[in-house]
Scaffold this motif. Structure first.
Motif, short mmCIF file in Angstrom:
data_model
loop_
_atom_site.label_atom_id
_atom_site.label_comp_id
_atom_site.label_asym_id
_atom_site.label_seq_id
_atom_site.Cartn_x
_atom_site.Cartn_y
_atom_site.Cartn_z
N LEU A 17 0.84 -1.20 0.00
CA LEU A 17 0.00 0.00 0.00
C LEU A 17 0.87 1.24 0.00
O LEU A 17 1.72 1.43 0.88
N SER A 18 0.64 2.09 -0.98
CA SER A 18 1.36 3.35 -1.09
C SER A 18 0.43 4.54 -0.86
O SER A 18 0.84 5.55 -0.28
N SER A 19 -0.81 4.44 -1.29
CA SER A 19 -1.75 5.56 -1.18
C SER A 19 -2.50 5.50 0.14
O SER A 19 -3.35 4.62 0.36
N SER A 20 -2.24 6.46 0.99
CA SER A 20 -2.96 6.52 2.27
C SER A 20 -4.43 6.87 2.09
O SER A 20 -5.23 6.66 3.01
N ASP A 21 -4.80 7.37 0.92
CA ASP A 21 -6.20 7.72 0.69
C ASP A 21 -7.12 6.51 0.76
O ASP A 21 -8.33 6.66 0.95
N SER A 22 -6.57 5.30 0.62
CA SER A 22 -7.39 4.09 0.65
C SER A 22 -7.66 3.58 2.05
O SER A 22 -8.45 2.64 2.22
N LEU A 23 -7.04 4.17 3.06
CA LEU A 23 -7.18 3.62 4.41
C LEU A 23 -8.62 3.67 4.91
O LEU A 23 -9.11 2.72 5.54
N ALA A 24 -9.32 4.75 4.63
CA ALA A 24 -10.70 4.86 5.11
C ALA A 24 -11.58 3.80 4.45
O ALA A 24 -12.45 3.20 5.10
N GLU A 80 -0.48 -4.63 3.69
CA GLU A 80 0.93 -4.41 3.97
C GLU A 80 1.37 -3.08 3.38
O GLU A 80 0.78 -2.57 2.43
N THR A 81 2.42 -2.52 3.95
CA THR A 81 3.17 -1.46 3.30
C THR A 81 4.64 -1.83 3.38
O THR A 81 4.99 -2.92 3.84
N CYS A 82 5.51 -0.94 2.91
CA CYS A 82 6.92 -1.30 2.75
C CYS A 82 7.82 -0.25 3.38
O CYS A 82 7.43 0.92 3.51
N PRO A 83 9.03 -0.65 3.75
CA PRO A 83 9.95 0.32 4.39
C PRO A 83 10.20 1.56 3.56
O PRO A 83 10.34 2.66 4.11
N HIS A 84 10.27 1.42 2.22
CA HIS A 84 10.58 2.61 1.42
C HIS A 84 9.45 3.63 1.43
O HIS A 84 9.70 4.82 1.32
N TYR A 85 8.20 3.17 1.57
CA TYR A 85 7.10 4.13 1.67
C TYR A 85 7.09 4.83 3.02
O TYR A 85 6.54 5.93 3.14
N LEU A 86 7.66 4.19 4.03
CA LEU A 86 7.71 4.74 5.38
C LEU A 86 8.97 5.57 5.63
O LEU A 86 9.08 6.24 6.64
N THR A 87 9.91 5.51 4.70
CA THR A 87 11.21 6.18 4.87
C THR A 87 11.34 7.40 3.97
O THR A 87 11.66 8.50 4.44
N PHE A 88 11.13 7.22 2.68
CA PHE A 88 11.42 8.27 1.70
C PHE A 88 10.17 9.09 1.39
O PHE A 88 9.05 8.68 1.65
N THR A 89 10.39 10.26 0.80
CA THR A 89 9.30 11.08 0.30
C THR A 89 9.61 11.53 -1.11
O THR A 89 10.79 11.69 -1.48
N GLY A 90 8.56 11.73 -1.89
CA GLY A 90 8.75 12.15 -3.27
C GLY A 90 9.51 13.45 -3.39
O GLY A 90 10.28 13.65 -4.34
N ALA A 108 5.40 13.64 1.47
CA ALA A 108 5.64 13.51 2.91
C ALA A 108 4.35 13.35 3.70
O ALA A 108 4.28 12.56 4.65
N GLY A 109 3.32 14.10 3.34
CA GLY A 109 2.05 13.97 4.06
C GLY A 109 1.45 12.58 3.94
O GLY A 109 0.88 12.05 4.89
N ASN A 110 1.60 12.01 2.76
CA ASN A 110 1.12 10.64 2.55
C ASN A 110 1.90 9.66 3.44
O ASN A 110 1.33 8.75 4.04
N ARG A 111 3.21 9.84 3.52
CA ARG A 111 4.03 8.99 4.39
C ARG A 111 3.56 9.07 5.83
O ARG A 111 3.42 8.05 6.52
N ASP A 112 3.27 10.28 6.30
CA ASP A 112 2.82 10.44 7.68
C ASP A 112 1.50 9.70 7.92
O ASP A 112 1.29 9.08 8.97
N ARG A 113 0.61 9.73 6.94
CA ARG A 113 -0.68 9.05 7.10
C ARG A 113 -0.50 7.52 7.06
O ARG A 113 -1.26 6.79 7.71
N LEU A 114 0.49 7.03 6.31
CA LEU A 114 0.77 5.59 6.36
C LEU A 114 1.23 5.19 7.76
O LEU A 114 0.83 4.13 8.28
N TRP A 115 2.06 6.01 8.37
CA TRP A 115 2.48 5.72 9.74
C TRP A 115 1.28 5.72 10.68
O TRP A 115 1.19 4.89 11.60
N GLU A 132 11.96 7.51 15.84
CA GLU A 132 11.76 8.95 15.81
C GLU A 132 10.30 9.34 16.04
O GLU A 132 10.01 10.45 16.49
N ARG A 133 9.40 8.41 15.73
CA ARG A 133 7.97 8.69 15.87
C ARG A 133 7.38 8.15 17.16
O ARG A 133 6.16 8.13 17.34
N GLY A 134 8.25 7.68 18.06
CA GLY A 134 7.80 7.27 19.38
C GLY A 134 7.33 5.83 19.50
O GLY A 134 6.76 5.46 20.52
#
Length: 444
Positions: A239-246, A261-271, A290-297, A350-352
């Motif tokens: 999963l890359s698009s956080s828009d699908s979570l809802a 599932e998601t992947c480490p690269h989606y949780l690490t890098f930003t476009g 970056a905002g999408n990455r935050d929503r995946l977290w 870093e995110r607690g």
């Protein structure tokens, strides 16, 4: 309290009861006892760790493209499993495509197993593939022990593994439901991508616009609607698009059996961070903003995303088109098998989040999703698959020093936190020489 083959003594260990100081007794390759530190378990061999290292259950990576046989110049069973062990991963499940032949019938599964025989340093299982024309093969593949069936909803990148059309998707779901199996889906909508701008040139933003989040969102909605209609068990890959979570949350509330599932690269890098021509970052679906990455977290923290696996999808350096930096021509895939744990822990810390959270996402949850009841935890009765991890140590990634076959990595030059000091498979340390891994079949 004695007579174990090996006793591990750890002042810090992540067990099913959380982080604790404990002794782990291993007998016949399985965990036979987990007792408080100081219990005095005795064994033929004792391994002790100080408080700077944490004993973890070996990670389970259910999304790995080994590409062997047929494209082993991209990766192979020996290099893939050595990289896995170096990253604390003790079990991988190999994807059915990018090898030749793809794993779409019993003879091709036999070819996979023949290629892996005597060359694996961790345990390896196999997914089967669901493609047009092979749905009649799924029952026999299921009986041969694959862990489920993967399909695409758009071109996979290789012609020998074509996508399922909507009718084929429904037929596949009805088939896997009748088998008590699961369908794992690369969910991007072909029509949406065909209508998007073409991928071309060196600018990452242009590539990102060629794979819009709507492509994922529409495909995931189709998968969920079809699963609701058929009663199939489904799993959404990478999963890359956080828009699908809802939409996923609503489907679960309605009783759809779906894991994500998601992947480490989606949780690490930003476009925004990806430089012109840096095609080592190209993957499909893409790394987003970056905002999408935050929503995946947030989705991980909320439990909407079940697990984190690498989608290790390597290729030769030439196929990455590093010479031209053309995102439209480069192969899409991230090589991250050896680095997944450190990458996720670096961001999670870093995110607690606690190390126990990372273990749940990368060991317990993928083991459960694949039905690996003997993997994924430090618990009596489980395989003694263990990793020793120094969570406060840092290291600089150098692609040429990784155990992957080719020195291409999106993490090259990045400092990560957390060093794997050793990996044990069924109580025996992986030494990089002895190929002691076994080939797994689906339990039950």
């Amino acid at each position: 309290m004695s007579g174990y083959d090996t006793v591990f003594r750890a002042s810090r260990a992540i067990t099913t009861d959380g982080e604790r100081a404990c002794e782990v007794g291993v007998l016949g390759g399985r965990i036979a006892a987990v007792e408080p530190l100081g219990a005095g378990l005795g064994g033929t061999r004792t391994v002790e760790f100080g408080d700077q290292a944490v004993l973890l259950p070996g990670l389970v990576d259910t999304h790995v493209h080994v590409n062997d046989p047929g494209r082993d110049e991209w990766e192979g069973f020996e290099t893939a499993t050595l990289a896995a062990a170096a990253g604390g991963v003790t079990t991988i499940i190999d994807m059915p495509l990018n090898s030749l032949p793809p794993t779409v019938d019993v003879p091709s599964l036999a070819a996979k197993r023949a290629a892996a025989n005597g060359r694996i340093h961790v345990d390896v299982g196999f997914w089967g593939g669901a493609i047009p024309g092979n749905l009649g093969e799924l029952a026999e593949l299921h009986g041969a022990g694959v862990f489920g069936f993967k399909c695409f909803l758009l071109h996979s990148g290789v012609d020998e593994f074509p996508p399922l059309e909507p009718d084929g998707l429904e037929h596949a779901m009805r088939t896997v439901r009748s088998l008590g199996a699961q369908l794992i889906v690369h969910a991007e909508d072909a029509g949406t991508i065909e209508a998007a701008p073409d991928a071309h040139g060196v600018h990452y933003g242009d590539f990102l616009r060629s794979r819009p989040p709507e492509a994922e969102d529409r495909a995931i909605e189709r998968v969920l609607d079809t699963a609701a209609r058929t009663g199939a068990r489904v799993h959404i890959l990478h999963l890359s698009s956080s828009d699908s979570l809802a939409r996923i949350a609503r489907a679960r509330a309605d009783g759809v059996e779906v894991t994500v599932e998601t992947c480490p690269h989606y949780l690490t890098f930003t476009g925004e961070q990806i430089a012109d021509g840096a095609t080592q970052f190209k993957c499909c679906p893409p790394i987003r903003e970056a905002g999408n990455r935050d929503r995946l977290w947030e989705g991980l923290a909320d439990g909407l995303i079940d697990c984190v696996v690498t989608d290790h999808s390597p290729c030769t350096p030439e196929l990455k088109r590093l010479d031209t930096g053309d995102f439209g021509l480069a192969w899409g895939g991230i090589s991250g098998l050896q680095l997944g744990l450190a990458a996720v822990w670096t961001q999670a810390r870093e995110r607690g989040h606690a190390l126990a959270d990372v273990v749940r996402w990368m060991s317990a949850a993928p083991a459960a999703q694949a039905g690996l009841r003997r993997k994924g935890a430090i618990e009596v009765g489980r395989d003694a698959d263990l990793a020793v991890f120094a969570p406060e140590e840092e290291f600089l990634v150098r692609a040429e020093r990784l155990r992957h076959r080719n020195p291409v990595s999106a993490y090259d030059g990045r400092t990560l936190r957390g060093v794997v000091r050793g990996t044990w498979l069924r109580g025996t340390e992986v030494d990089g020489v002895t190929a002691a891994g076994t080939m797994l079949i689906r339990e039950g």
